[in-house]
Design a protein around this motif. Structure first.
Motif: not given
Length: 483
Positions: A384-388, A411-414, A440-449
């Motif tokens: 969980g601490s790997l936020r980057q 937590n993984f919003n990057s 997952v739907a809240a993420w704004e940087k997602l390019t592949s799912l």
């Protein structure tokens, strides 16, 4: 006075006659220039063709090598070709001799004489039989070094190495097996056995053979014949090959190193092992201990997984490592020294089924961008601490089948790339998919799912709420319905 004048006239006439004869001789030789040039080129081609035949003979049979005399002759032919080339340049630049060009009827004869002398030199060289003894059998090296890696700082490998060395010193032990999981260091141990100076002194010859997944007796035979500088021609019959190998090794104390043994092979069938000197030995390395037993080993050595100390020593020296790939290995934990790899960008642990937790400070991996924990038992709580992190591949087991972890994935919003494998755990996935989907739907940087939606309504909800989807951003999706 008249007598003196007459004498001078006679002297002048004689000198003039000599000069005229010399000029005529030079001019006659000049007229022979083209003929001498053609003869020289012909002799050069003959000598060069003989040299080419000799080099082809040397290259055809890798068991043979040129004699020192032959090598000197090849050098001599090359020098002659260079000298002929210079004469040819002069010939082409001067052209035919002519009375209209005084320089040609003076220098032309000199060039013609030089060509005639060089032709004679080339002809004599050919007649001397300079290539009579051209090749001799290559000597077989007692050891062909492998460039073994240093294992002094790896205790588990050192123990296996010294254990093998101890068995090699015992008269009654002829076959030794080394086994352990893939990537644990068996080949490194074998290479150190091959290159060790003390072991080299114990045997007359060391033979290394790397096995393939489906080794054929023919290929193994050819590999050993090649090591012994024996021709493979006429050895299609296995028994004949074994006999030749056995004869070549007769009276020699040899060590056979067989790496990556995947199945049983009959050493006696291949090389007449039972006929070899009783002090000859075999060391084989295999992924499975049963393969070693099938090969009738007298002693078996298991290579243990890296201890924490070994791992620390290893990672301490490679702090600049960028990618670490342990996928499909039997590791059960990761050492605390892994936090030393502050430059690490990618860690691949997929299909490490026995891995349950990390024993290192994952927060130290401040540059980490890609993580694959599919098929492991590692909990989301541990990472969980790997936020980057920008790329995450995981499976349902990482959510915690017994105590499901909700809210952690947000937590993984990057994240730019996410893959979640559901496999056969569909019923459990149905229970948590809604909460995961919302995060997952809240993420704004997602390019592949890569995601499994159990129902179409669930997919529609994701599409209607995802900001990335609404922006018509360039994305790669792999959806599954009723996965």
């Amino acid at each position: 006075m008249e007598a003196v004048a007459g004498g001078l006239a006679v002297k002048a006439y004689e000198e003039g006659a000599k000069l005229a004869g010399c000029i005529k001789s030079k001019y006659d030789n000049g007229n022979d220039l083209k003929e001498n040039y053609d003869i020289l080129k012909s002799e050069e081609r003959k000598l060069g063709a003989r040299r080419d035949d000799i080099e082809a003979e040397i290259n055809r049979d890798k068991r043979m090598q040129a004699t020192g005399e032959c090598q000197n002759c090849i050098v001599s032919v090359k020098k002659i070709e260079e000298q002929v080339s210079k004469l040819e340049e002069k010939y082409n630049s001067k052209g035919k001799p002519s009375w209209k060009k005084p320089t040609t009827w003076i220098s032309g004869p000199n060039l013609s004489e030089s060509m005639a002398k060089k032709s004679k030199e080339v002809r004599l060289l050919s007649k001397d039989g300079i290539f009579e003894t051209v090749v001799v059998a290559k000597s077989v090296k007692p050891v062909e070094k492998m460039g073994a890696p240093n294992i002094e700082d790896k205790q588990s490998l050192q123990r296996a190495f010294h254990g093998t060395l101890n068995y090699l010193n015992r008269d009654k032990i002829r076959r030794i097996g080394i086994w352990g999981t893939v990537g644990i260091g068996k080949t490194a141990i074998m290479q150190n056995l091959n290159d060790n100076e003390d072991i080299a002194k114990m045997f007359n010859i060391i033979i290394w053979v790397t096995m393939s997944n489906n080794p054929s007796v023919q290929r193994l035979k050819e590999s050993i014949l090649g090591r012994l500088k024996l021709s493979v021609e006429g050895t299609s019959i296995i028994e004949e090959a074994a006999q030749r190998i056995s004869e070549e090794l007769e009276g020699k104390k040899c060590l056979i190193l067989l790496d990556k043994v995947g199945q049983k092979i009959d050493l006696h069938e291949i090389m007449g092992f039972r006929n070899l000197q009783k002090d000859s030995k075999v060391v084989l390395a295999s992924r499975y201990g049963r393969n070693c037993y099938d090969m009738e080993v007298d002693e078996l050595i298991k290579v243990e997984i890296l201890s924490d100390e070994d791992a620390w020593n290893m990672f301490e020296k490679i702090v600049d490592l960028r990618v670490l790939d342990f996928h499909v290995t039997a590791i059960e934990s990761l050492p605390s020294s892994l936090s030393n790899l502050i430059q690490l960008l990618g860690l691949y642990l997929n299909s490490c089924n026995h891995l349950r937790n990390f024993q290192f400070n994952i927060e130290a991996l401040v540059k980490h961008e890609a993580l694959d924990i599919r098929g492991t038992q590692v909990s989301l709580l541990e990472i969980g601490s790997l936020r980057q992190v920008r790329c995450l591949h995981m499976s349902l087991s990482n959510f915690g089948m017994e105590n499901p972890i909700e809210g952690e994935i947000s937590n993984f919003n990057s994240l730019e790339e996410l893959s979640i494998e559901v496999c056969s755990s569909k019923l459990w996935w149905d229970k948590i998919v809604d909460s995961v989907k919302k995060e997952v739907a809240a993420w704004e940087k997602l390019t592949s799912l890569r995601f499994c939606f159990p129902e179409v309504d669930c997919l529609e909800l994701f599409v209607s709420t995802s900001p990335v989807w609404k922006k018509n951003s360039c994305m790669t999706f792999q959806f599954a319905n009723e996965c």
